[in-house]
Design a protein around this motif. Sequence first.
Motif, PDB file in Angstrom:
ATOM      1  N   SER A  98       5.183   2.047   7.993  1.00  0.00           N
ATOM      2  CA  SER A  98       5.253   2.832   6.320  1.00  0.00           C
ATOM      3  C   SER A  98       4.823   1.636   5.543  1.00  0.00           C
ATOM      4  CB  SER A  98       5.879   3.879   5.945  1.00  0.00           C
ATOM      5  OG  SER A  98       7.013   3.476   5.768  1.00  0.00           O
ATOM      6  N   GLN A  99       4.140   2.296   4.623  1.00  0.00           N
ATOM      7  CA  GLN A  99       4.234   0.993   3.053  1.00  0.00           C
ATOM      8  C   GLN A  99       3.691  -0.960   3.673  1.00  0.00           C
ATOM      9  OE1 GLN A  99       7.298   1.280   0.942  1.00  0.00           O
ATOM     10  NE2 GLN A  99       7.209   3.485  -0.249  1.00  0.00           N
ATOM     11  N   VAL A 100       2.259  -0.455   4.302  1.00  0.00           N
ATOM     12  CA  VAL A 100       2.248  -1.811   3.947  1.00  0.00           C
ATOM     13  C   VAL A 100       1.826  -3.207   3.493  1.00  0.00           C
ATOM     14  CG1 VAL A 100       0.112  -3.035   5.788  1.00  0.00           C
ATOM     15  CG2 VAL A 100       1.013  -0.843   6.161  1.00  0.00           C
ATOM     16  N   THR A 122       0.646  -1.265  -0.092  1.00  0.00           N
ATOM     17  CA  THR A 122       0.137   0.027   0.130  1.00  0.00           C
ATOM     18  C   THR A 122       1.065   1.496  -0.546  1.00  0.00           C
ATOM     19  OG1 THR A 122       0.106   0.208   2.697  1.00  0.00           O
ATOM     20  CG2 THR A 122      -1.671  -1.559   1.290  1.00  0.00           C
ATOM     21  N   ASP A 123      -0.124   2.490  -0.369  1.00  0.00           N
ATOM     22  CA  ASP A 123       0.835   3.210  -0.209  1.00  0.00           C
ATOM     23  C   ASP A 123       1.151   4.391   1.174  1.00  0.00           C
ATOM     24  OD1 ASP A 123       1.546   3.715  -2.770  1.00  0.00           O
ATOM     25  OD2 ASP A 123      -0.057   4.486  -3.560  1.00  0.00           O
ATOM     26  N   TYR A 124       0.803   3.627   2.057  1.00  0.00           N
ATOM     27  CA  TYR A 124      -0.043   4.338   3.570  1.00  0.00           C
ATOM     28  C   TYR A 124       1.619   4.498   4.180  1.00  0.00           C
ATOM     29  CZ  TYR A 124      -0.574   4.697   8.426  1.00  0.00           C
ATOM     30  OH  TYR A 124      -0.398   5.293  10.041  1.00  0.00           O
ATOM     31  N   SER A 125       1.716   5.705   4.611  1.00  0.00           N
ATOM     32  CA  SER A 125       2.699   6.315   5.472  1.00  0.00           C
ATOM     33  C   SER A 125       2.378   6.983   6.414  1.00  0.00           C
ATOM     34  CB  SER A 125       3.501   7.557   4.879  1.00  0.00           C
ATOM     35  OG  SER A 125       4.567   8.295   4.447  1.00  0.00           O
ATOM     36  N   GLY A 126       2.507   6.006   8.029  1.00  0.00           N
ATOM     37  CA  GLY A 126       1.878   6.764   9.034  1.00  0.00           C
ATOM     38  C   GLY A 126       3.549   7.663   9.823  1.00  0.00           C
TER      39      GLY A 126
END
Length: 197
Positions: free
Chosen positions: A117-119, A109-113
């Motif tokens: 990040s990048q799950v 994914t593009d997730y960036s917490g």
Amino acid sequence: MEIFTIIAFILVWGLPAVAQDEPKLTIGAKVGLNFYSLGSDELVEDDDTGLSYEFGVYGRIGERFFVQPELNLVSHKTHLITRTQTRVGERDALTVRYLRIPVLLGYRTDYSGPVASQVRFMVGPSISYAFAVADNNIDVSRSDLHKAQFALNGGIGFEVWLLNLDLMYHHYLTSLFNDGRSSGKGRAFSISAGLGF
């Protein structure tokens, strides 16, 4: 036959998606811990979960969609009382060492917490070869086990700072013991940390 159908389905579904993706290659190494237990088995009177280790190397091909073949050295441990041992009622650790080769298909994914990040989501088959059994008091040797064991694996991964953290579930499709009365199959949860380049 069932495992080959599953492998074929995963490859037919996943490889075209990877082929359309950027041909990025990541090489990495990882180390981790696993919790292993055995399903209900006619030959086992009692068992509990054991903690052991694993480590290996991997190659990840692709960016958003990826294929990840691995080569792992895995130790699985469980504590058993069997119905066939000569020392009746004695519990001891059964530790089996495997060479495991999984082929995982994944989606990033593009997730960036703020921390992770990048799950990554991963699923795929594996084959494990039992090459050693530690000495034990319950009369189990390598000849008592299926040497080749198939499994389905699935899990989730995170990138935390420089590390790749993976949480995986491994569900074995082959019974541990090769005695015809045996039906107990292994199950394991693993957590590993690695670096990719």
